[in-house]
Design a protein around this motif. Structure first.
Motif, PDB file in Angstrom:
ATOM      1  N   ASP A 114       0.825  -1.209   0.000  1.00 52.24           N
ATOM      2  CA  ASP A 114       0.000   0.000   0.000  1.00 52.24           C
ATOM      3  C   ASP A 114       0.862   1.262   0.000  1.00 52.24           C
ATOM      4  O   ASP A 114       0.532   2.254  -0.668  1.00 52.24           O
ATOM      5  N   LEU A 115       1.964   1.230   0.747  1.00 47.13           N
ATOM      6  CA  LEU A 115       2.853   2.386   0.766  1.00 47.13           C
ATOM      7  C   LEU A 115       3.477   2.613  -0.606  1.00 47.13           C
ATOM      8  O   LEU A 115       3.572   3.759  -1.076  1.00 47.13           O
ATOM      9  N   GLU A 116       3.914   1.536  -1.246  1.00 46.06           N
ATOM     10  CA  GLU A 116       4.518   1.674  -2.570  1.00 46.06           C
ATOM     11  C   GLU A 116       3.513   2.201  -3.585  1.00 46.06           C
ATOM     12  O   GLU A 116       3.844   3.063  -4.409  1.00 46.06           O
ATOM     13  N   ASN A 117       2.283   1.711  -3.519  1.00 45.36           N
ATOM     14  CA  ASN A 117       1.256   2.202  -4.440  1.00 45.36           C
ATOM     15  C   ASN A 117       0.928   3.667  -4.189  1.00 45.36           C
ATOM     16  O   ASN A 117       0.685   4.437  -5.132  1.00 45.36           O
ATOM     17  N   GLN A 118       0.912   4.076  -2.915  1.00 49.41           N
ATOM     18  CA  GLN A 118       0.617   5.466  -2.591  1.00 49.41           C
ATOM     19  C   GLN A 118       1.708   6.391  -3.113  1.00 49.41           C
ATOM     20  O   GLN A 118       1.434   7.454  -3.695  1.00 49.41           O
ATOM     21  N   ILE A 119       2.970   5.977  -2.927  1.00 46.70           N
ATOM     22  CA  ILE A 119       4.075   6.813  -3.404  1.00 46.70           C
ATOM     23  C   ILE A 119       4.077   6.874  -4.928  1.00 46.70           C
ATOM     24  O   ILE A 119       4.305   7.935  -5.524  1.00 46.70           O
ATOM     25  N   LEU A 129       1.497   9.366  -5.999  1.00 48.48           N
ATOM     26  CA  LEU A 129       1.911  10.756  -5.791  1.00 48.48           C
ATOM     27  C   LEU A 129       2.894  11.212  -6.869  1.00 48.48           C
ATOM     28  O   LEU A 129       2.819  12.345  -7.359  1.00 48.48           O
ATOM     29  N   LEU A 130       3.817  10.317  -7.239  1.00 53.71           N
ATOM     30  CA  LEU A 130       4.795  10.692  -8.262  1.00 53.71           C
ATOM     31  C   LEU A 130       4.177  10.727  -9.653  1.00 53.71           C
ATOM     32  O   LEU A 130       4.576  11.527 -10.507  1.00 53.71           O
ATOM     33  N   LYS A 131       3.210   9.841  -9.887  1.00 56.82           N
ATOM     34  CA  LYS A 131       2.590   9.793 -11.207  1.00 56.82           C
ATOM     35  C   LYS A 131       1.817  11.069 -11.501  1.00 56.82           C
ATOM     36  O   LYS A 131       1.712  11.496 -12.666  1.00 56.82           O
ATOM     37  N   GLU A 132       1.279  11.697 -10.455  1.00 52.96           N
ATOM     38  CA  GLU A 132       0.585  12.965 -10.655  1.00 52.96           C
ATOM     39  C   GLU A 132       1.520  14.052 -11.158  1.00 52.96           C
ATOM     40  O   GLU A 132       1.085  15.027 -11.777  1.00 52.96           O
ATOM     41  N   ILE A 169      10.968  -3.151  -5.504  1.00 53.87           N
ATOM     42  CA  ILE A 169      10.501  -3.330  -4.138  1.00 53.87           C
ATOM     43  C   ILE A 169      11.676  -3.147  -3.196  1.00 53.87           C
ATOM     44  O   ILE A 169      12.842  -3.196  -3.599  1.00 53.87           O
ATOM     45  N   GLY A 170      11.361  -2.934  -1.928  1.00 53.83           N
ATOM     46  CA  GLY A 170      12.403  -2.853  -0.916  1.00 53.83           C
ATOM     47  C   GLY A 170      13.305  -1.641  -1.082  1.00 53.83           C
ATOM     48  O   GLY A 170      12.877  -0.538  -1.431  1.00 53.83           O
TER      49      GLY A 170
END
Length: 283
Positions: free
Chosen positions: A81-86, A89-92, A101-102
């Motif tokens: 979930d954290l990776e998807n959220q970040i 944010l960057l895709k915007e 990952i990691g």
């Protein structure tokens, strides 16, 4: 608290039976008025006539391993979930990067943000939490691998293509006792991998899989089926059967069918004390 109560009452020598809550709920729901008194009377009538399903309570050792696996699954979910959220944010801001990952994921994010103070303000807290979650997940992964290495049954289950450490442990410990099932074919129904059936008069409808039972085991078996069909290079009759099925029906339905087959094979290996046998490829 039923598991704890069952073990504690067993310790003092009392005969204990844990009944299926869904079965009891279905029987009590026919009463017009719901009250504590009516529920107690209904449960007493169920016990008196013997119309209830007994639930097998896991041993304390299996319960501890299952708690470990559930905790690891939660950490994996938080990390994802954290990776998807970040990424969102960057895709915007029009910033994209390949799958990672990691630590590799954190390095990619830091390289993309550069000296942008606005982006660093929102990504740095998430990256700090991501690093801590990854660190704790690595600790649990080491514990899981150690548990699998010390368990001879789990090592035999891992000989099946697509079955890894986590899937083998998740299959073994929640079931705990393979003698609970009269035949290996009933394991698929226990895991919720068999189709629902609704029959009435001339109608006989076969629906989707029931999805009863432990969701975590069902998820890992579905992933193992995907690995077997798409990533395993070595030939086996199970993979050939799944690929033939995928050509005739939906690919996800074929993966569910292979997952049920894997559950049956794992149970047979567990009971027989054997390993997976690779057959020679047919002409």
């Amino acid at each position: 608290m039923s598991s704890w109560l069952w073990h504690e009452l067993k310790l003092i020598g009392l005969p204990v039976v844990c009944i299926d809550a869904r079965h009891a709920h279905a029987a009590l729901s026919v009463r017009m008025n719901k009250s504590d008194e009516n529920d107690a009377r209904g449960l007493a009538e169920l016990i008196r006539i013997g119309w209830y399903c007994e639930v097998a309570v896991k041993s304390e050792a299996s319960q501890k391993v299952r708690s470990l696996l559930v905790t690891r699954s939660r950490l994996v979910s938080i990390r994802r979930d954290l990776e998807n959220q970040i990424r969102s944010l960057l895709k915007e801001q029009g910033l994209l990067f390949p799958r990672a990952i990691g630590a590799q994921f954190r390095r990619s994010v830091e390289e993309l943000t550069g000296e942008d103070q606005a982006l660093q303000l929102v990504t740095t807290p998430l990256l700090n939490i991501h690093e801590q979650v990854c660190r704790e997940q690595e600790k649990l992964d080491r514990t899981v691998r150690l548990s699998a290495r010390e368990d001879e049954t789990v090592r035999r289950l891992m000989t099946v293509p697509g079955i890894g450490v986590v899937t083998a442990l998740t299959f073994k410990h929640p079931i705990d006792d393979p003698s609970r099932f009269q035949s290996a074919s009933s394991v698929g129904a226990y895991l919720g991998l068999t189709s629902r059936r609704k029959q009435s008069g001339d109608k006989d409808v076969t629906g989707r899989v029931s999805r009863w039972g432990d969701r975590l085991r069902r998820t890992y078996l579905f992933e193992a089926a995907s690995v077997l069909l798409h990533r395993t290079k070595k030939w086996c009759s199970l993979k050939a059967w799944g690929l033939r099925l995928a050509k005739g029906v939906d690919a996800k339905k074929a993966q569910v069918a292979v997952a049920r087959k894997l559950a049956v094979i794992l149970h047979c290996i567990w009971v027989d004390g054997t390993t997976f046998e690779w057959k020679q490829q047919e002409a």
